[in-house]
Design an enzyme around this catalytic site. Structure first.
Site, short mmCIF file in Angstrom:
data_model
loop_
_atom_site.label_atom_id
_atom_site.label_comp_id
_atom_site.label_asym_id
_atom_site.label_seq_id
_atom_site.Cartn_x
_atom_site.Cartn_y
_atom_site.Cartn_z
N ARG A 73 2.76 2.34 6.08
CA ARG A 73 3.40 2.94 7.25
C ARG A 73 3.66 1.89 8.33
O ARG A 73 4.69 1.91 9.00
CB ARG A 73 2.51 4.08 7.80
CG ARG A 73 3.25 4.90 8.81
CD ARG A 73 2.52 6.14 9.23
NE ARG A 73 3.09 6.60 10.50
CZ ARG A 73 2.43 7.27 11.42
NH1 ARG A 73 1.17 7.59 11.22
NH2 ARG A 73 3.03 7.63 12.54
N ASP A 78 7.41 -1.18 11.36
CA ASP A 78 7.80 -2.49 11.89
C ASP A 78 9.23 -2.84 11.46
O ASP A 78 10.09 -3.12 12.30
CB ASP A 78 6.84 -3.57 11.38
CG ASP A 78 7.14 -4.92 12.01
OD1 ASP A 78 7.47 -4.95 13.22
OD2 ASP A 78 7.05 -5.95 11.31
N VAL A 81 12.46 -0.94 12.75
CA VAL A 81 12.74 -1.04 14.19
C VAL A 81 12.77 -2.52 14.57
O VAL A 81 11.76 -3.20 14.51
CB VAL A 81 11.65 -0.30 15.00
CG1 VAL A 81 11.86 -0.50 16.48
CG2 VAL A 81 11.66 1.18 14.65
N GLY A 83 13.55 -4.98 12.92
CA GLY A 83 13.28 -5.91 11.83
C GLY A 83 11.82 -6.25 11.63
O GLY A 83 10.95 -5.88 12.43
N ASP A 85 9.35 -8.22 12.26
CA ASP A 85 8.98 -9.28 13.19
C ASP A 85 7.59 -9.06 13.78
O ASP A 85 7.21 -9.68 14.76
CB ASP A 85 10.01 -9.36 14.33
CG ASP A 85 10.13 -8.02 15.08
OD1 ASP A 85 9.46 -7.05 14.67
OD2 ASP A 85 10.88 -7.96 16.07
N PRO A 169 12.91 8.33 12.35
CA PRO A 169 13.09 9.78 12.30
C PRO A 169 11.76 10.53 12.19
O PRO A 169 10.76 9.97 11.73
CB PRO A 169 13.92 9.99 11.03
CG PRO A 169 13.81 8.75 10.25
CD PRO A 169 13.39 7.65 11.15
N HIS A 199 4.69 8.83 -0.20
CA HIS A 199 4.04 10.08 0.19
C HIS A 199 2.99 10.50 -0.83
O HIS A 199 2.18 11.37 -0.55
CB HIS A 199 5.08 11.19 0.36
CG HIS A 199 5.90 11.04 1.61
ND1 HIS A 199 7.01 11.79 1.88
CD2 HIS A 199 5.75 10.21 2.67
CE1 HIS A 199 7.52 11.44 3.06
NE2 HIS A 199 6.78 10.47 3.55
N SER A 259 -6.32 12.50 -1.82
CA SER A 259 -7.64 12.05 -1.41
C SER A 259 -8.10 10.81 -2.14
O SER A 259 -9.02 10.13 -1.68
CB SER A 259 -8.65 13.18 -1.59
OG SER A 259 -8.62 13.59 -2.94
#
Ligand code: NAG
Ligand code: NAG
Length: 341
Positions: A73, A78, A81, A83, A85, A169, A199, A259
């Site tokens: 995640r 990162d 948004v 790139g 960086d 999003p 997921h 889990s």
């Protein structure tokens, strides 16, 4: 083959199949002239940088398997948004990216700090936080049962972070909007279908699915694309309203593997059985191209594993900084100028 979380365009199937068969081989060429295969080993005095990273990830992974989902995640938050960086790691500034509402519940920062501390003690000023994040995610993904994938290194760290730039999003986004978003980052429908496979080891808040369970699109009924038995099971976990002061419960996005945090084909099988938790996951069944890809992954776990590697590789190359475009942070939470130490 290989891609991550948000795509949806009528893809010509032959392309999908071609891409699947190309596998990681397609990733053999360096993405950027200034990135290098094993850059730290061959081009710097920090020969064992990748081993140091892997060792620290293993220490955490052995008692906290959720680290893989957290690192995935982080990479996604990162790279999409501004790139790849490492701007997501910055604490600096009036309102850094990590404070954006979409980034609620991000984790893994402590591990990145730990790795950085180790690397700074062994070889100060050499390994960027952006590379650390990608190497660590790759190692954790491999520990969770997906194959390793090439992480070319030599990225520099960005010097600003602003929550206003965060356009990630919401988990309740539609499949079409997700694809548009992915395409804006040069990722495609295979990447979206594949990266959504992350997921298989993630969690979400009930607030993102209560509409699906009780009042889908304002109809007063549940989402008809959801299997009724599964819906009843999810309703027990997610009440229609959380009472004042009660926190928003977390549920696994794949009840079969959640889990134990391992990669499984069951994520795709569940979509075929109308048992996906998020609407965006279930919607993958609506497109001819995505339906084809899901069927392929549900049948052939190896295809998924290899495609996942390729999509991670592609995501890791979004707008990287090299040379004078960035710096090597001493502390991943601060630019070198803003570092209080
Ligand atoms: C790294 O070293 C190799 C071999 O010496 C060289 O060919 C390459 O250009 C170097 N890459 C960078 C980014 O310095
Ligand atoms: C369902 O959603 C609609 C539209 O948001 C709303 O007007 C309606 O009151 C909701 N129904 C229930 C039972 O909450």
């Amino acid at each position: 083959m290989g891609r991550l979380v948000y795509v949806a365009f009528p893809l010509i199937i032959s392309f999908a199949v071609f891409s699947l068969c190309q596998g990681v081989a397609a990733a053999a060429a360096p993405p950027h002239p200034n990135l290098q295969w094993h850059y730290y080993e061959f081009n710097t005095t920090c020969r064992y940088a990748e081993e140091y990273v892997r060792h620290q990830v293993k220490l955490i992974y052995d008692h906290d398997k959720s680290i893989t989902a957290k690192l995935l995640r982080l990479v996604y938050s990162d790279c999409f948004v501004t790139g790849c960086d490492a701007s997501i790691l910055l604490d600096e500034g009036p309102n850094p990216e990590k404070r954006a509402p979409q980034n609620r519940g991000l984790g893994g920062f402590v591990l990145i700090d730990k790795i950085k501390t180790v690397l700074e003690s062994r070889c100060p000023g050499i390994v960027s936080c952006a590379d650390i994040l990608h190497l660590a995610a790759r190692d954790a993904v491999k520990m969770a049962g997906a194959p390793g994938y090439p992480v070319f290194t030599g990225r520099k760290d960005g010097m600003k972070s602003d929550a206003a730039s965060v356009d990630l999003p919401s988990p309740s986004i539609s499949w079409q909007d997700a694809l548009t978003y992915f395409k804006s980052r040069d990722l495609d429908v295979i990447d979206l279908t594949t990266l959504l496979g992350a997921h298989t080891l993630g969690q979400t808040h009930c607030s993102h699915i209560v509409d699906r369970l009780y009042n889908h699109s304002g109809t007063g009924n549940s989402d008809p694309s959801m299997d009724a038995t599964f819906r009843d099971y999810m309703r027990k976990l997610c009440p229609p309203k959380t009472k004042k002061g009660q926190h928003d419960p977390l549920v696994f996005l794949n009840p079969e593997s959640g889990s134990d945090y391992t990669f499984r084909e069951s994520y795709y099988n569940r979509i075929l059985r109308d048992e996906a938790v998020l609407e965006i996951d279930q919607q993958l069944l609506n497109g001819d191209d995505t339906k084809e890809i899901i069927g392929e992954f549900a049948d052939g776990f190896e295809d998924f594993r290899r495609t996942f590697a390729e999509s991670m590789y592609k995501m890791g190359n979004i707008n990287i900084l090299t040379g004078n475009q960035g710096q090597i942070r001493q502390n991943c939470r601060f630019t070198n100028k803003g570092n209080p130490n």
